[in-house]
Design a protein around this motif. Structure first.
Motif, PDB file in Angstrom:
ATOM      1  N   ALA A 300       0.829  -1.208   0.000  1.00 38.62           N
ATOM      2  CA  ALA A 300       0.000   0.000   0.000  1.00 38.62           C
ATOM      3  C   ALA A 300       0.862   1.257   0.000  1.00 38.62           C
ATOM      4  CB  ALA A 300      -0.928  -0.013   1.218  1.00 38.62           C
ATOM      5  N   ALA A 301       1.941   1.234   0.800  1.00 41.51           N
ATOM      6  CA  ALA A 301       2.839   2.398   0.836  1.00 41.51           C
ATOM      7  C   ALA A 301       3.510   2.616  -0.517  1.00 41.51           C
ATOM      8  CB  ALA A 301       3.891   2.203   1.933  1.00 41.51           C
ATOM      9  N   GLU A 302       3.959   1.528  -1.128  1.00 40.29           N
ATOM     10  CA  GLU A 302       4.614   1.655  -2.430  1.00 40.29           C
ATOM     11  C   GLU A 302       3.634   2.134  -3.491  1.00 40.29           C
ATOM     12  OE1 GLU A 302       7.450  -0.965  -5.458  1.00 40.29           O
ATOM     13  OE2 GLU A 302       6.574  -1.888  -3.662  1.00 40.29           O
ATOM     14  N   ALA A 303       2.387   1.627  -3.432  1.00 40.30           N
ATOM     15  CA  ALA A 303       1.386   2.061  -4.403  1.00 40.30           C
ATOM     16  C   ALA A 303       1.094   3.551  -4.256  1.00 40.30           C
ATOM     17  CB  ALA A 303       0.105   1.249  -4.228  1.00 40.30           C
ATOM     18  N   LEU A 537       2.013   5.317  11.053  1.00 35.36           N
ATOM     19  CA  LEU A 537       1.154   5.733   9.952  1.00 35.36           C
ATOM     20  C   LEU A 537       0.847   7.227   9.983  1.00 35.36           C
ATOM     21  CD1 LEU A 537      -1.363   2.743   9.937  1.00 35.36           C
ATOM     22  CD2 LEU A 537       0.604   3.102   8.458  1.00 35.36           C
ATOM     23  N   GLY A 538       1.226   7.911  11.073  1.00 34.62           N
ATOM     24  CA  GLY A 538       1.005   9.349  11.147  1.00 34.62           C
ATOM     25  C   GLY A 538      -0.299   9.693  11.850  1.00 34.62           C
ATOM     26  N   SER A 539      -0.444  10.975  12.175  1.00 34.68           N
ATOM     27  CA  SER A 539      -1.648  11.441  12.854  1.00 34.68           C
ATOM     28  C   SER A 539      -2.797  11.552  11.856  1.00 34.68           C
ATOM     29  CB  SER A 539      -1.394  12.798  13.511  1.00 34.68           C
ATOM     30  OG  SER A 539      -1.045  13.749  12.523  1.00 34.68           O
ATOM     31  N   LEU A 540      -4.015  11.343  12.355  1.00 30.27           N
ATOM     32  CA  LEU A 540      -5.212  11.371  11.516  1.00 30.27           C
ATOM     33  C   LEU A 540      -6.132  12.479  12.003  1.00 30.27           C
ATOM     34  CD1 LEU A 540      -5.920   7.541  11.366  1.00 30.27           C
ATOM     35  CD2 LEU A 540      -4.698   8.921   9.704  1.00 30.27           C
ATOM     36  N   ARG A 541      -6.488  13.374  11.102  1.00 26.07           N
ATOM     37  CA  ARG A 541      -7.442  14.437  11.420  1.00 26.07           C
ATOM     38  C   ARG A 541      -8.304  14.672  10.197  1.00 26.07           C
ATOM     39  NH1 ARG A 541      -6.519  17.471  16.029  1.00 26.07           N
ATOM     40  NH2 ARG A 541      -7.834  19.115  15.216  1.00 26.07           N
ATOM     41  N   CYS A 542      -9.559  14.957  10.422  1.00 30.70           N
ATOM     42  CA  CYS A 542     -10.453  15.247   9.307  1.00 30.70           C
ATOM     43  C   CYS A 542     -10.725  16.746   9.252  1.00 30.70           C
ATOM     44  CB  CYS A 542     -11.765  14.477   9.450  1.00 30.70           C
ATOM     45  SG  CYS A 542     -12.590  14.719  11.043  1.00 30.70           S
ATOM     46  N   SER A 543     -11.143  17.211   8.080  1.00 32.09           N
ATOM     47  CA  SER A 543     -11.396  18.637   7.877  1.00 32.09           C
ATOM     48  C   SER A 543     -12.472  18.794   6.814  1.00 32.09           C
ATOM     49  CB  SER A 543     -10.119  19.367   7.453  1.00 32.09           C
ATOM     50  OG  SER A 543     -10.408  20.699   7.104  1.00 32.09           O
ATOM     51  N   ALA A 544     -13.381  19.727   7.053  1.00 29.61           N
ATOM     52  CA  ALA A 544     -14.444  19.968   6.078  1.00 29.61           C
ATOM     53  C   ALA A 544     -13.913  20.651   4.826  1.00 29.61           C
ATOM     54  CB  ALA A 544     -15.548  20.831   6.714  1.00 29.61           C
ATOM     55  N   ASN A 545     -12.745  21.298   4.912  1.00 30.30           N
ATOM     56  CA  ASN A 545     -12.177  22.019   3.774  1.00 30.30           C
ATOM     57  C   ASN A 545     -11.053  21.249   3.096  1.00 30.30           C
ATOM     58  OD1 ASN A 545     -13.877  24.262   4.208  1.00 30.30           O
ATOM     59  ND2 ASN A 545     -12.493  25.049   5.779  1.00 30.30           N
ATOM     60  N   ALA A 546     -10.900  19.957   3.379  1.00 32.37           N
ATOM     61  CA  ALA A 546      -9.821  19.165   2.774  1.00 32.37           C
ATOM     62  C   ALA A 546     -10.086  18.972   1.283  1.00 32.37           C
ATOM     63  CB  ALA A 546      -9.712  17.822   3.476  1.00 32.37           C
ATOM     64  N   ASP A 547      -8.989  18.951   0.495  1.00 34.26           N
ATOM     65  CA  ASP A 547      -9.128  18.731  -0.934  1.00 34.26           C
ATOM     66  C   ASP A 547      -9.234  17.230  -1.224  1.00 34.26           C
ATOM     67  OD1 ASP A 547      -6.572  17.792  -0.534  1.00 34.26           O
ATOM     68  OD2 ASP A 547      -5.607  19.501  -1.490  1.00 34.26           O
ATOM     69  N   ALA A 548      -9.403  16.915  -2.511  1.00 33.96           N
ATOM     70  CA  ALA A 548      -9.610  15.519  -2.896  1.00 33.96           C
ATOM     71  C   ALA A 548      -8.391  14.662  -2.569  1.00 33.96           C
ATOM     72  CB  ALA A 548      -9.923  15.439  -4.394  1.00 33.96           C
ATOM     73  N   GLY A 549      -7.179  15.206  -2.761  1.00 33.35           N
ATOM     74  CA  GLY A 549      -5.967  14.426  -2.474  1.00 33.35           C
ATOM     75  C   GLY A 549      -5.839  14.107  -1.000  1.00 33.35           C
ATOM     76  N   ALA A 550      -6.121  15.101  -0.135  1.00 33.73           N
ATOM     77  CA  ALA A 550      -6.037  14.870   1.316  1.00 33.73           C
ATOM     78  C   ALA A 550      -7.080  13.855   1.770  1.00 33.73           C
ATOM     79  CB  ALA A 550      -6.207  16.187   2.064  1.00 33.73           C
ATOM     80  N   LEU A 551      -8.291  13.918   1.194  1.00 34.04           N
ATOM     81  CA  LEU A 551      -9.334  12.961   1.561  1.00 34.04           C
ATOM     82  C   LEU A 551      -8.956  11.547   1.139  1.00 34.04           C
ATOM     83  CD1 LEU A 551     -12.562  14.997   0.680  1.00 34.04           C
ATOM     84  CD2 LEU A 551     -11.642  14.496   2.940  1.00 34.04           C
ATOM     85  N   ALA A 552      -8.343  11.407  -0.047  1.00 35.87           N
ATOM     86  CA  ALA A 552      -7.925  10.078  -0.504  1.00 35.87           C
ATOM     87  C   ALA A 552      -6.834   9.506   0.389  1.00 35.87           C
ATOM     88  CB  ALA A 552      -7.443  10.153  -1.955  1.00 35.87           C
ATOM     89  N   ALA A 553      -5.859  10.346   0.782  1.00 29.80           N
ATOM     90  CA  ALA A 553      -4.787   9.879   1.670  1.00 29.80           C
ATOM     91  C   ALA A 553      -5.343   9.495   3.035  1.00 29.80           C
ATOM     92  CB  ALA A 553      -3.723  10.972   1.820  1.00 29.80           C
ATOM     93  N   LEU A 554      -6.311  10.275   3.544  1.00 34.20           N
ATOM     94  CA  LEU A 554      -6.921   9.946   4.833  1.00 34.20           C
ATOM     95  C   LEU A 554      -7.658   8.618   4.758  1.00 34.20           C
ATOM     96  CD1 LEU A 554      -7.713  10.705   7.715  1.00 34.20           C
ATOM     97  CD2 LEU A 554      -9.629  12.004   6.775  1.00 34.20           C
ATOM     98  N   GLY A 555      -8.375   8.376   3.654  1.00 35.64           N
ATOM     99  CA  GLY A 555      -9.083   7.109   3.499  1.00 35.64           C
ATOM    100  C   GLY A 555      -8.141   5.922   3.459  1.00 35.64           C
ATOM    101  N   GLU A 556      -6.993   6.076   2.795  1.00 41.62           N
ATOM    102  CA  GLU A 556      -6.020   4.981   2.732  1.00 41.62           C
ATOM    103  C   GLU A 556      -5.436   4.696   4.115  1.00 41.62           C
ATOM    104  OE1 GLU A 556      -3.152   6.068  -0.161  1.00 41.62           O
ATOM    105  OE2 GLU A 556      -4.494   5.806  -1.874  1.00 41.62           O
ATOM    106  N   ASN A 557      -5.127   5.736   4.883  1.00 44.26           N
ATOM    107  CA  ASN A 557      -4.581   5.526   6.229  1.00 44.26           C
ATOM    108  C   ASN A 557      -5.596   4.869   7.154  1.00 44.26           C
ATOM    109  OD1 ASN A 557      -1.989   6.440   5.823  1.00 44.26           O
ATOM    110  ND2 ASN A 557      -2.463   8.552   6.326  1.00 44.26           N
ATOM    111  N   LEU A 558      -6.873   5.243   7.039  1.00 43.92           N
ATOM    112  CA  LEU A 558      -7.901   4.598   7.859  1.00 43.92           C
ATOM    113  C   LEU A 558      -8.035   3.125   7.503  1.00 43.92           C
ATOM    114  CD1 LEU A 558     -10.673   7.358   7.882  1.00 43.92           C
ATOM    115  CD2 LEU A 558      -9.188   6.693   9.771  1.00 43.92           C
TER     116      LEU A 558
END
Length: 584
Positions: A300-303, A537-558
């Motif tokens: 997953a990290a390499e992908a 894996l790093g800290s996880l925080r959500c945000s209503a103003n996150a862009d598409a890239g940040a949301l995709a990275a957050l989903g992968e970490n979850l």
């Protein structure tokens, strides 16, 4: 030809730019992938480490002699271990000469896999208060054990030695004890630290739960990495109660702390190998079970790194294409202007030639002559005057530049360039950044929840009323805690306790009306590993103003945390607590 060569060279350079950027992205991707591998998070194989350490544990035999050098019938037995090349540590009470003997001969019997045989040794230093003795064995070719000076409470430990009860059960006696054999191994954990030992002496001591018996005295207490954390010395004695029953104090075993051992060796000018890095170990079975998870996380990290590299390459290619398009439009505009200039120049020359040959001949730029009214001639004849040729007035020549065509060409060029810029990403970079539209307030609801005791099996003791803000659109609680949206629309999250070795699985329905929490208790050592891998894996925080890239990275970490958590939460949960929630 010079201009064409220059344009060709520029084209070659512009074509090479995307490939150079791709090479740099690939290099940075490989570097990022190597940064993900942390050597401190690679566990030691405790199965192999303890098997190797076992070869440094020896049996200690003491043959007592009476007056005149006659051997006595009793023999002292204990255990010991190699602390430096040619030096062995054991308990002093193992090699101490009793009052009924005048002297003693000390022998050691190495482990059967060490390749050594029994041999006599000499007592070189003793410490009566700490119950330690240092033996010299110059001919012993066995690697020494390492010392870890800062063991911690609840750390898993292993004892190794040669208890005489095992020898009795195996019918070993006499010369059979001189034959190399396997050490006896038990497991437990550190239970308590003390500044005095059971004799009352001020010696750093630790209590543990790894069983020891007669004959284990002087043997090592090891952590899972095979490093010495203590010297086994005492076990709680059994006693006879007033009713005549035998009371056995189970689980009370005492060892001299490794720091006291290190001070003793320093006083004898012996320098052992000391380790400062905390032990992070897993058994061979645990490592095999974790291999699948490790491969999934690594893949997953390499992908993710590859996707970032491909995204950067695509952006570089788009930027290069935009530069090419703009350059092509500029060149095309210049060529159109040059062509218009050449047409104008040619028309001027053509008009000049025609004017020199036929001054009165009309040209394409002349306005058509309007018919003039001709007056009827007078009856009488008038004399015709002769006018010199150089006084003849020629019709006026208008300026030959077609300003209308030039303006039309410029309008077309500006329109095409504006269209190309507007349709490309460069427009967003040249224009002002757009402010993200605020999220509708209706998407965030304040939930008020109470425990549903009928649905809660063994709920948390302190479970009560809770409230939280629930963002339905972004699956976010209180504006910072993200949940993973499942295929059925429900939300899922895993977390760990701050102080206690517990983990929790939390589920929230899609509408936020039902909140369920499952609590699991984990082995302390596994909990420590779990927390370290989760933190990597790093800290996880959500945000209503996150862009598409940040949301995709957050989903992968979850998703990674869910996979990691499910490998540890394999037992039934200790508690299940259900809250019913209403929007307020």
């Amino acid at each position: 030809m010079g201009t064409a060569a220059l344009l060709a060279a520029v084209a070659v350079v512009m074509c090479a730019l995307p490939h150079l950027a791709a090479a740099q992205d690939s290099s940075s991707a490989n570097q990022s992938l190597s940064d993900l591998v942390d050597s401190d998070l690679q566990p030691v194989n405790s199965t192999k480490a303890l098997k190797t350490s076992e070869q440094s544990v020896v049996r200690v035999l003491v043959v007592y002699r009476g007056y005149g050098g006659v051997p006595l019938d009793t023999v002292g037995m204990g255990s010991g271990f190699v602390v430096a090349p040619g030096y062995i540590v054991t308990n002093y009470h193992v090699v101490e000469v009793p009052p009924e003997a005048s002297s003693a001969d000390i022998y050691i019997v190495p482990h059967k896999d060490s390749g050594a045989t029994y041999q006599p040794v000499q007592l070189v230093k003793k410490w009566v208060e700490g119950d330690l003795a240092l033996l010299a064995a110059p001919g012993l070719k066995v690697p020494p054990l390492k010392l870890y000076l800062t063991p911690y409470k609840n750390e898993r430990v292993v004892t190794m030695g040669y208890p005489d009860v095992t020898d009795h059960l195996l019918n070993r006696s006499g010369t059979a004890l001189l034959e190399p054999a396997d050490a006896y191994v038990t497991q437990g954990s550190i239970a308590l630290f003390a500044s005095t030992n059971p004799d009352g002496s001020r010696v750093e001591t630790l209590f543990h739960t790894a069983p020891i018996n007669h004959g284990n005295s002087g043997g090592p207490l090891l952590n899972e990495c095979g490093q010495v954390v203590g010297v086994n010395t005492w076990t709680a004695p059994s006693s006879v109660s007033t009713a005549g029953n035998l009371d056995v104090s189970a689980g009370q075993y005492v060892a001299t702390h490794v720091s006291a051992l290190n001070s003793f060796l320093s006083s004898a000018s012996v320098t052992p190998t000391v380790v400062t890095t905390p032990c992070y170990a897993k058994s061979e079975d645990e490592i095999v079970k974790d291999d699948a998870l490790s491969r999934v996380l690594a893949a997953a990290a390499e992908a993710q790194v590859q996707r970032l590299a491909e995204q950067k390459k695509a952006e570089a290619d788009r930027a290069a294409m935009e530069i090419w398009q703009l350059g092509a439009m500029i060149v095309l505009s210049v060529l159109v202007l040059i062509l218009i200039g050449l047409i104008i120049r040619r028309e001027i020359r053509h008009r000049t030639e025609i004017h020199n040959k036929e001054p009165l001949a009309p040209t394409a730029f002349d306005e058509p002559a309007r018919p003039e009214k001709v007056k009827p001639p007078k009856p009488e004849k008038a004399k015709a005057e002769w006018v010199p040729h150089d006084r003849v007035k020629l019709p006026g020549i208008k300026h030959p530049i077609p300003w209308g065509w030039i303006a039309l060409a410029l309008i077309i060029i500006v329109a095409v360039v504006g269209f190309l810029i507007k349709e490309r990403e460069i427009d967003s970079r040249l224009s002002k950044p757009k402010v993200a539209a605020p999220v509708a307030t209706a998407a965030i609801q304040h939930m008020s929840c109470d425990v549903d005791k009928s649905m809660s099996a063994n709920p948390l003791p302190d479970a009560g009323h809770i409230e939280f803000d629930f963002d339905l659109v972004h699956a976010c609680v209180n504006g910072r805690t993200p949940y993973e949206r499942q295929a059925d629309g429900n939300l899922l999250r895993f977390t760990t306790g701050d102080a206690n070795p517990v983990a929790a699985r939390m589920e929230l329905t899609a509408d936020g009306t039902l909140f369920t929490r499952y609590d699991y208790r984990i082995d302390p050592a596994q909990y420590k590993t779990f927390v370290a891998q989760k933190a990597a894996l790093g800290s996880l925080r959500c945000s209503a103003n996150a862009d598409a890239g940040a949301l995709a990275a957050l989903g992968e970490n979850l998703a990674r945390i869910r996979t990691l958590s499910q490998s540890y939460l394999t037992m039934a949960p200790e508690t299940k607590t259900v809250w019913r929630c209403k929007a307020s």
